[in-house]
Design a protein around this motif. Structure first.
Motif, PDB file in Angstrom:
ATOM      1  N   SER A 143       0.832  -1.209   0.000  1.00 58.96           N
ATOM      2  CA  SER A 143       0.000   0.000   0.000  1.00 58.96           C
ATOM      3  C   SER A 143       0.863   1.254   0.000  1.00 58.96           C
ATOM      4  CB  SER A 143      -0.886   0.047   1.246  1.00 58.96           C
ATOM      5  OG  SER A 143      -1.665  -1.113   1.339  1.00 58.96           O
ATOM      6  N   THR A 144       1.865   1.263   0.881  1.00 49.49           N
ATOM      7  CA  THR A 144       2.731   2.441   0.987  1.00 49.49           C
ATOM      8  C   THR A 144       3.408   2.711  -0.354  1.00 49.49           C
ATOM      9  OG1 THR A 144       3.129   1.913   3.293  1.00 49.49           O
ATOM     10  CG2 THR A 144       4.712   3.390   2.244  1.00 49.49           C
ATOM     11  N   LEU A 145       3.936   1.642  -0.957  1.00 47.92           N
ATOM     12  CA  LEU A 145       4.676   1.833  -2.205  1.00 47.92           C
ATOM     13  C   LEU A 145       3.739   2.161  -3.366  1.00 47.92           C
ATOM     14  CD1 LEU A 145       7.700  -0.590  -2.017  1.00 47.92           C
ATOM     15  CD2 LEU A 145       7.216   1.518  -0.809  1.00 47.92           C
ATOM     16  N   PHE A 146       2.539   1.630  -3.316  1.00 48.86           N
ATOM     17  CA  PHE A 146       1.559   1.939  -4.364  1.00 48.86           C
ATOM     18  C   PHE A 146       1.143   3.412  -4.280  1.00 48.86           C
ATOM     19  CE2 PHE A 146      -2.635   2.430  -6.110  1.00 48.86           C
ATOM     20  CZ  PHE A 146      -2.510   1.813  -7.337  1.00 48.86           C
ATOM     21  N   GLN A 150       1.624   6.488  -7.011  1.00 52.68           N
ATOM     22  CA  GLN A 150       0.525   7.259  -7.596  1.00 52.68           C
ATOM     23  C   GLN A 150       0.697   8.754  -7.333  1.00 52.68           C
ATOM     24  OE1 GLN A 150      -2.953   6.405  -9.546  1.00 52.68           O
ATOM     25  NE2 GLN A 150      -1.628   8.137  -9.949  1.00 52.68           N
ATOM     26  N   ARG A 151       1.240   9.116  -6.173  1.00 56.37           N
ATOM     27  CA  ARG A 151       1.502  10.535  -5.884  1.00 56.37           C
ATOM     28  C   ARG A 151       2.557  11.104  -6.820  1.00 56.37           C
ATOM     29  NH1 ARG A 151      -0.560  13.381  -1.937  1.00 56.37           N
ATOM     30  NH2 ARG A 151       0.936  15.074  -2.146  1.00 56.37           N
ATOM     31  N   PRO A 301      -6.254  10.741  -5.142  1.00 51.31           N
ATOM     32  CA  PRO A 301      -6.289  10.258  -3.760  1.00 51.31           C
ATOM     33  C   PRO A 301      -6.069   8.752  -3.647  1.00 51.31           C
ATOM     34  CG  PRO A 301      -8.398  11.267  -4.393  1.00 51.31           C
ATOM     35  CD  PRO A 301      -7.541  11.261  -5.603  1.00 51.31           C
ATOM     36  N   SER A 302      -5.568   8.353  -2.494  1.00 55.48           N
ATOM     37  CA  SER A 302      -5.394   6.935  -2.178  1.00 55.48           C
ATOM     38  C   SER A 302      -6.766   6.265  -2.122  1.00 55.48           C
ATOM     39  CB  SER A 302      -4.724   6.818  -0.811  1.00 55.48           C
ATOM     40  OG  SER A 302      -4.751   5.484  -0.376  1.00 55.48           O
TER      41      SER A 302
END
Ligand code: AKG
Ligand code: FE2
Length: 312
Positions: A143-146, A150-151, A301-302
């Protein structure tokens, strides 16, 4: 009458690079591995290159800027097709954590369906690697790396990408040159992904472990071989503005001569990609600027699911 043409020109296996570029490693061609038949001598020579053939290519440059208080280091290796390396995109710590997570998963020997032989009777030897799929938000590290990716890449729709695909190559492992763009003979063959998300616009490849020797990512038509470092991300486009495959995006993973390699891929689909809106579609190429430096493009956004609240 002896031929005035030097003998190597008559040799169809002779590489055009051998004569211009010193070969530091002569071993690739002697190496024996499963699936070697997918590698031509010229591919193997490109794998052996230690420097890019075109030192003075004006298309190549580096740029660096600050985003979210962090440096973004971009190396533009080619603009046709767009081929970028984001250096130190992920911290070594995060790259290691992702690799550890991947390593403790069960992986299957990856099968590639041969376009000429969908039954697989000939064996799937064009890729020798173990692989596994992971949800974008499968755990904390994915999740963190995804979300970080995306950011950094708001002009691409990573939420519409296929799952994370992890590949782990052992010695002798490889992935013969191929296109990530998917070919269908007609629309009746389209799967859900093609119908809903369109074809594979871009490939995002995070390097989590590098081989001691060999294992570069080869682009035989440029011809380059890229040797990124742990934490680097390679990004290239597979599709042009007319929705056609970019032939020159042909790429693969060179055979691992020593050590092992781990990478995680996101195949990014075209649907909802802002790059399409940010590009003047009369131009032959997508807008490079919006990929390498998208500051100013609003963040996406996430979609990380909220942790369940403990029951009262
Ligand atoms: O591992 C590599 O360098 C290439 C991987 C690749 O081509 C892919 O996952 O589509
Ligand atoms: Fe690929």
């Amino acid at each position: 009458q002896p031929s005035p043409i030097p003998s190597n020109v008559l040799d169809p296996t002779a590489s055009p690079f051998i004569h211009n570029h010193e070969r530091k490693h002569e071993i690739t061609q002697d190496l024996d591995f499963v699936g070697k038949n997918h590698w031509s001598y010229s591919y193997m020579d490109t794998c052996d290159l230690r420097e890019f053939p075109l030192h003075d290519d004006p298309d190549m440059f580096c740029t660096r800027y600050v985003m979210d208080y962090m440096w973004v280091n971009v190396e533009v290796l080619a603009t046709d097709p767009i081929l970028l390396v984001f250096h130190k995109f992920y911290s070594e710590k995060n790259a290691h954590a992702f690799r550890e997570y991947i390593n403790q998963k069960e992986m299957d020997l990856q099968k590639v369906v041969d376009q000429d032989d969908p039954s697989g009777a000939a064996g799937h030897t064009s890729r020798r690697a173990n692989g596994t799929w992971m949800e974008h938000y499968e755990n904390e590290i994915t999740s963190t790396l995804f979300d970080f990716a995306q950011r950094r890449l708001p002009s691409l729709n990573l939420h519409g990408a296929e799952q994370w695909h992890a590949l782990s190559y052992q010695q002798g492992g490889h992935y013969a040159p191929h296109h990530d763009f998917l070919y269908y003979t007609n629309e009746t063959q389209w799967d859900w992904w093609m119908n809903e998300m369109g074809n594979r616009l871009a490939t995002f490849l995070a390097v989590l472990e590098t081989a001691d020797e060999g294992g570069g990512t080869i682009f035989p038509q440029l011809p380059y071989v890229v040797h990124p470092e742990v934490g680097d991300v390679m990004l290239w486009l597979n599709m042009d503005v007319t929705d056609h495959s970019i032939a020159k995006s042909l790429h693969g993973a060179c055979p691992i001569l020593k050590g092992q390699k781990t990478a995680a891929t996101l195949w990014i689909r075209i649907r909802d990609s802002r790059l399409s809106f940010l590009t003047d579609l009369t131009e032959p190429q997508y807008n490079l600027k919006q990929l390498i430096d998208p500051r100013g493009v609003p963040a996406i956004p996430s979609q990380k699911p909220k942790a369940k609240q403990p029951q009262e």
